[in-house]
Design an enzyme around this catalytic site. Sequence first.
Site, PDB file in Angstrom:
ATOM      1  N   ALA A 121      13.376 -37.689 -30.353  1.00 27.85           N
ATOM      2  CA  ALA A 121      14.179 -38.814 -29.876  1.00 27.85           C
ATOM      3  C   ALA A 121      15.448 -38.389 -29.156  1.00 27.85           C
ATOM      4  CB  ALA A 121      14.537 -39.709 -31.050  1.00 27.85           C
ATOM      5  N   ASN A 187      14.945 -35.333 -38.164  1.00 29.14           N
ATOM      6  CA  ASN A 187      14.256 -34.346 -37.343  1.00 29.14           C
ATOM      7  C   ASN A 187      15.087 -33.952 -36.124  1.00 29.14           C
ATOM      8  OD1 ASN A 187      11.803 -33.804 -38.732  1.00 29.14           O
ATOM      9  ND2 ASN A 187      10.987 -35.763 -38.073  1.00 29.14           N
ATOM     10  N   HIS A 217      21.333 -41.517 -31.082  1.00 33.88           N
ATOM     11  CA  HIS A 217      21.532 -40.080 -31.313  1.00 33.88           C
ATOM     12  C   HIS A 217      22.592 -39.585 -30.337  1.00 33.88           C
ATOM     13  CE1 HIS A 217      18.010 -40.117 -33.871  1.00 33.88           C
ATOM     14  NE2 HIS A 217      17.362 -40.741 -32.915  1.00 33.88           N
TER      15      HIS A 217
END
EC number: 1.4.1.21
Length: 264
Positions: A121, A187, A217
Amino acid sequence: MRLGLIGFGNIGATLLDLMQKAGLAPAHLAVLVRRGREASVPATAGAVVVTSAEALLAETPDLIVECAGHAAVSEHGPVVLRAGVDMVQVSVGAMSDPALEAQLRAAAKEGGARIVLPAGAVGGLDLLSALSATGELQVTYRGIKPPKAWAGTPAGETLDLDTLTTREVFFRGSARDAARAFPKNANVAAALALAGAGFEETQVELIADPEAPGNVHSYDVRSPVANYTMEIENLPSAGNVKTSVSTVYSVLREIRNRMNPVVI
Protein backbone atom coordinates in the site's frame (compact mmCIF):
# COMPACT_ATOMS: atom_id res chain seq x y z
CA MET A 1 1.99 -18.32 -16.67
CA ARG A 2 1.34 -21.21 -14.31
CA LEU A 3 0.42 -19.51 -11.03
CA GLY A 4 0.27 -20.82 -7.50
CA LEU A 5 -1.49 -19.10 -4.61
CA ILE A 6 -0.99 -19.74 -0.92
CA GLY A 7 -4.30 -18.70 0.62
CA PHE A 8 -7.54 -17.65 -1.01
CA GLY A 9 -9.00 -14.88 1.09
CA ASN A 10 -9.80 -11.33 0.06
CA ILE A 11 -6.40 -10.69 -1.57
CA GLY A 12 -6.30 -13.92 -3.56
CA ALA A 13 -9.86 -13.61 -4.85
CA THR A 14 -9.42 -9.94 -5.77
CA LEU A 15 -6.12 -10.67 -7.50
CA LEU A 16 -7.68 -13.26 -9.78
CA ASP A 17 -10.50 -10.87 -10.67
CA LEU A 18 -7.99 -8.13 -11.55
CA MET A 19 -5.92 -10.55 -13.63
CA GLN A 20 -9.00 -11.51 -15.62
CA LYS A 21 -9.87 -7.86 -16.26
CA ALA A 22 -6.28 -7.09 -17.31
CA GLY A 23 -6.16 -10.00 -19.73
CA LEU A 24 -3.55 -11.80 -17.61
CA ALA A 25 -5.48 -14.92 -16.69
CA PRO A 26 -3.05 -17.69 -15.70
CA ALA A 27 -2.67 -20.66 -18.00
CA HIS A 28 -2.92 -22.87 -14.93
CA LEU A 29 -3.90 -22.04 -11.36
CA ALA A 30 -3.26 -24.00 -8.18
CA VAL A 31 -4.37 -22.80 -4.74
CA LEU A 32 -3.07 -24.02 -1.40
CA VAL A 33 -5.53 -23.79 1.50
CA ARG A 34 -5.72 -25.32 4.96
CA ARG A 35 -7.18 -28.82 5.13
CA GLY A 36 -10.94 -28.50 5.52
CA ARG A 37 -11.02 -25.18 3.66
CA GLU A 38 -11.06 -26.61 0.15
CA ALA A 39 -14.62 -25.38 -0.45
CA SER A 40 -13.50 -21.76 0.10
CA VAL A 41 -12.15 -21.76 -3.46
CA PRO A 42 -15.16 -21.53 -5.80
CA ALA A 43 -15.32 -23.77 -8.85
CA THR A 44 -15.51 -20.64 -10.99
CA ALA A 45 -11.87 -19.91 -10.11
CA GLY A 46 -10.85 -22.84 -12.29
CA ALA A 47 -8.17 -23.85 -9.80
CA VAL A 48 -6.64 -27.07 -8.64
CA VAL A 49 -7.03 -26.95 -4.85
CA VAL A 50 -4.34 -28.54 -2.67
CA THR A 51 -3.54 -28.65 1.04
CA SER A 52 0.26 -28.92 1.14
CA ALA A 53 3.24 -27.09 -0.31
CA GLU A 54 4.45 -30.33 -1.87
CA ALA A 55 1.15 -30.74 -3.74
CA LEU A 56 1.29 -27.12 -4.83
CA LEU A 57 4.79 -27.61 -6.23
CA ALA A 58 3.62 -30.75 -8.05
CA GLU A 59 1.43 -28.43 -10.16
CA THR A 60 4.72 -26.92 -11.49
CA PRO A 61 3.94 -23.22 -10.94
CA ASP A 62 6.19 -20.60 -12.53
CA LEU A 63 5.47 -18.24 -9.64
CA ILE A 64 3.81 -18.56 -6.24
CA VAL A 65 2.02 -15.73 -4.44
CA GLU A 66 1.68 -15.97 -0.67
CA CYS A 67 -1.33 -14.11 0.70
CA ALA A 68 -2.24 -16.08 3.82
CA GLY A 69 -0.39 -14.46 6.73
CA HIS A 70 2.74 -14.92 8.80
CA ALA A 71 2.03 -18.51 9.81
CA ALA A 72 1.69 -19.55 6.16
CA VAL A 73 5.01 -17.93 5.31
CA SER A 74 6.68 -19.89 8.10
CA GLU A 75 5.05 -23.19 7.15
CA HIS A 76 5.25 -23.08 3.37
CA GLY A 77 7.79 -20.43 2.39
CA PRO A 78 11.00 -22.43 2.97
CA VAL A 79 9.58 -25.46 1.10
CA VAL A 80 8.62 -23.35 -1.92
CA LEU A 81 11.92 -21.47 -2.08
CA ARG A 82 14.08 -24.55 -1.56
CA ALA A 83 12.31 -26.07 -4.57
CA GLY A 84 13.53 -23.18 -6.70
CA VAL A 85 10.23 -21.35 -7.23
CA ASP A 86 10.10 -17.58 -6.75
CA MET A 87 7.57 -16.42 -4.15
CA VAL A 88 5.80 -13.08 -3.96
CA GLN A 89 5.44 -12.63 -0.20
CA VAL A 90 2.50 -10.36 0.56
CA SER A 91 2.95 -10.88 4.32
CA VAL A 92 6.12 -8.79 4.37
CA GLY A 93 5.86 -8.36 8.14
CA ALA A 94 6.79 -12.01 8.63
CA MET A 95 10.37 -10.93 7.94
CA SER A 96 10.36 -9.12 11.29
CA ASP A 97 11.12 -12.50 12.90
CA PRO A 98 14.94 -12.70 12.55
CA ALA A 99 14.99 -16.50 12.67
CA LEU A 100 12.30 -16.82 9.98
CA GLU A 101 13.99 -14.21 7.80
CA ALA A 102 17.27 -16.14 8.01
CA GLN A 103 15.48 -19.39 7.21
CA LEU A 104 13.75 -17.90 4.16
CA ARG A 105 16.95 -16.34 2.85
CA ALA A 106 18.83 -19.61 3.28
CA ALA A 107 16.09 -21.58 1.51
CA ALA A 108 16.03 -19.10 -1.38
CA LYS A 109 19.81 -19.33 -1.73
CA GLU A 110 19.73 -23.12 -1.63
CA GLY A 111 17.01 -23.32 -4.26
CA GLY A 112 18.21 -20.47 -6.44
CA ALA A 113 14.86 -18.74 -5.95
CA ARG A 114 13.88 -15.19 -5.10
CA ILE A 115 11.70 -13.74 -2.36
CA VAL A 116 9.78 -10.90 -4.01
CA LEU A 117 8.47 -8.34 -1.52
CA PRO A 118 5.72 -6.22 -3.11
CA ALA A 119 5.38 -2.54 -2.22
CA GLY A 120 1.85 -3.14 -1.01
CA ALA A 121 0.00 0.00 0.00
CA VAL A 122 3.00 2.33 -0.12
CA GLY A 123 5.11 3.98 -2.83
CA GLY A 124 8.63 5.26 -3.24
CA LEU A 125 10.40 2.05 -2.24
CA ASP A 126 12.58 2.25 -5.34
CA LEU A 127 14.09 5.54 -4.18
CA LEU A 128 14.30 4.41 -0.57
CA SER A 129 16.14 1.24 -1.57
CA ALA A 130 18.54 3.26 -3.72
CA LEU A 131 19.25 5.68 -0.87
CA SER A 132 19.96 2.82 1.53
CA ALA A 133 23.40 2.55 -0.09
CA THR A 134 24.33 5.83 1.60
CA GLY A 135 24.19 4.05 4.95
CA GLU A 136 22.84 7.17 6.66
CA LEU A 137 19.06 6.96 6.44
CA GLN A 138 16.52 8.35 8.87
CA VAL A 139 13.04 6.97 8.22
CA THR A 140 9.86 7.71 10.18
CA TYR A 141 6.60 6.06 9.20
CA ARG A 142 3.05 6.91 10.30
CA GLY A 143 0.17 4.51 9.73
CA ILE A 144 -3.20 6.24 10.09
CA LYS A 145 -6.44 4.28 9.85
CA PRO A 146 -10.05 4.61 11.03
CA PRO A 147 -10.63 3.05 14.46
CA LYS A 148 -12.50 0.03 13.05
CA ALA A 149 -9.42 -0.91 11.02
CA TRP A 150 -7.53 -1.45 14.29
CA ALA A 151 -10.18 -3.76 15.78
CA GLY A 152 -8.77 -7.03 17.09
CA THR A 153 -5.28 -5.55 17.60
CA PRO A 154 -3.47 -4.35 20.76
CA ALA A 155 -4.87 -0.87 19.98
CA GLY A 156 -8.14 -2.06 21.52
CA GLU A 157 -6.38 -2.62 24.85
CA THR A 158 -5.66 1.10 25.28
CA LEU A 159 -8.42 2.75 23.22
CA ASP A 160 -12.19 2.38 23.03
CA LEU A 161 -12.26 2.02 19.26
CA ASP A 162 -16.08 2.03 19.10
CA THR A 163 -16.45 5.48 20.67
CA LEU A 164 -13.19 7.21 19.69
CA THR A 165 -13.81 10.81 18.57
CA THR A 166 -10.26 12.21 18.40
CA ARG A 167 -7.04 11.21 16.69
CA GLU A 168 -4.90 9.03 19.00
CA VAL A 169 -1.34 7.73 18.65
CA PHE A 170 -1.36 4.31 20.35
CA PHE A 171 2.04 2.96 19.28
CA ARG A 172 5.52 4.40 18.96
CA GLY A 173 8.51 2.17 18.41
CA SER A 174 10.62 0.31 15.89
CA ALA A 175 9.36 -1.25 12.69
CA ARG A 176 10.23 -4.67 14.10
CA ASP A 177 8.02 -4.19 17.14
CA ALA A 178 5.22 -2.74 15.01
CA ALA A 179 5.26 -5.59 12.50
CA ARG A 180 5.27 -8.24 15.21
CA ALA A 181 2.54 -6.65 17.35
CA PHE A 182 0.29 -5.70 14.41
CA PRO A 183 0.89 -8.45 11.81
CA LYS A 184 -2.24 -7.65 9.77
CA ASN A 185 -1.72 -3.89 9.81
CA ALA A 186 2.00 -3.15 9.63
CA ASN A 187 3.29 -4.82 6.46
CA VAL A 188 4.08 -1.32 5.18
CA ALA A 189 6.37 -0.65 8.14
CA ALA A 190 8.20 -3.90 7.40
CA ALA A 191 8.55 -3.10 3.70
CA LEU A 192 10.00 0.33 4.48
CA ALA A 193 12.44 -1.21 6.95
CA LEU A 194 13.65 -3.86 4.52
CA ALA A 195 14.05 -1.35 1.71
CA GLY A 196 15.74 1.29 3.83
CA ALA A 197 17.33 1.63 7.25
CA GLY A 198 16.40 -1.75 8.76
CA PHE A 199 13.87 -2.90 11.33
CA GLU A 200 15.51 -1.35 14.39
CA GLU A 201 16.31 2.05 12.86
CA THR A 202 12.96 2.64 11.13
CA GLN A 203 10.66 4.50 13.52
CA VAL A 204 6.91 3.93 13.51
CA GLU A 205 3.81 5.68 14.79
CA LEU A 206 0.42 3.96 14.53
CA ILE A 207 -2.64 6.17 14.77
CA ALA A 208 -6.41 5.69 15.05
CA ASP A 209 -8.25 8.64 13.52
CA PRO A 210 -12.06 8.84 13.15
CA GLU A 211 -11.54 11.46 10.42
CA ALA A 212 -9.11 9.38 8.36
CA PRO A 213 -10.23 9.27 4.69
CA GLY A 214 -9.06 5.66 4.45
CA ASN A 215 -5.83 3.87 5.24
CA VAL A 216 -3.19 6.61 5.15
CA HIS A 217 0.51 5.77 4.92
CA SER A 218 2.97 8.61 5.43
CA TYR A 219 6.73 8.56 5.85
CA ASP A 220 9.71 10.89 5.89
CA VAL A 221 13.17 10.05 4.60
CA ARG A 222 16.35 12.00 5.33
CA SER A 223 19.67 11.07 3.75
CA PRO A 224 22.90 12.74 2.60
CA VAL A 225 21.71 12.47 -1.01
CA ALA A 226 17.98 13.28 -0.96
CA ASN A 227 15.14 14.06 1.41
CA TYR A 228 11.50 13.32 0.71
CA THR A 229 8.07 12.85 2.22
CA MET A 230 5.50 10.43 0.87
CA GLU A 231 1.81 10.24 1.80
CA ILE A 232 -0.76 7.97 0.24
CA GLU A 233 -4.49 7.84 1.00
CA ASN A 234 -5.68 4.33 0.23
CA LEU A 235 -9.22 3.07 0.05
CA PRO A 236 -9.69 -0.01 2.23
CA SER A 237 -10.42 -3.30 0.52
CA ALA A 238 -14.11 -4.11 0.29
CA GLY A 239 -13.50 -7.45 1.98
CA ASN A 240 -11.09 -6.38 4.73
CA VAL A 241 -10.80 -2.88 6.20
CA LYS A 242 -7.29 -3.68 7.48
CA THR A 243 -6.01 -4.11 3.90
CA SER A 244 -5.68 -1.30 1.37
CA VAL A 245 -7.03 -2.25 -2.04
CA SER A 246 -3.83 -0.91 -3.65
CA THR A 247 -2.00 -3.83 -2.01
CA VAL A 248 -3.64 -6.20 -4.47
CA TYR A 249 -2.68 -3.95 -7.38
CA SER A 250 0.94 -4.07 -6.25
CA VAL A 251 0.83 -7.87 -6.46
CA LEU A 252 -0.78 -7.61 -9.89
CA ARG A 253 2.16 -5.41 -10.93
CA GLU A 254 4.63 -8.11 -9.90
CA ILE A 255 2.78 -10.66 -12.03
CA ARG A 256 2.46 -8.24 -14.96
CA ASN A 257 6.20 -7.61 -14.86
CA ARG A 258 6.78 -11.36 -15.12
CA MET A 259 4.57 -11.64 -18.19
CA ASN A 260 5.32 -8.44 -20.12
CA PRO A 261 8.42 -7.75 -22.25
CA VAL A 262 8.91 -4.31 -20.66
CA VAL A 263 9.31 -4.08 -16.87
CA ILE A 264 8.77 -0.84 -14.91
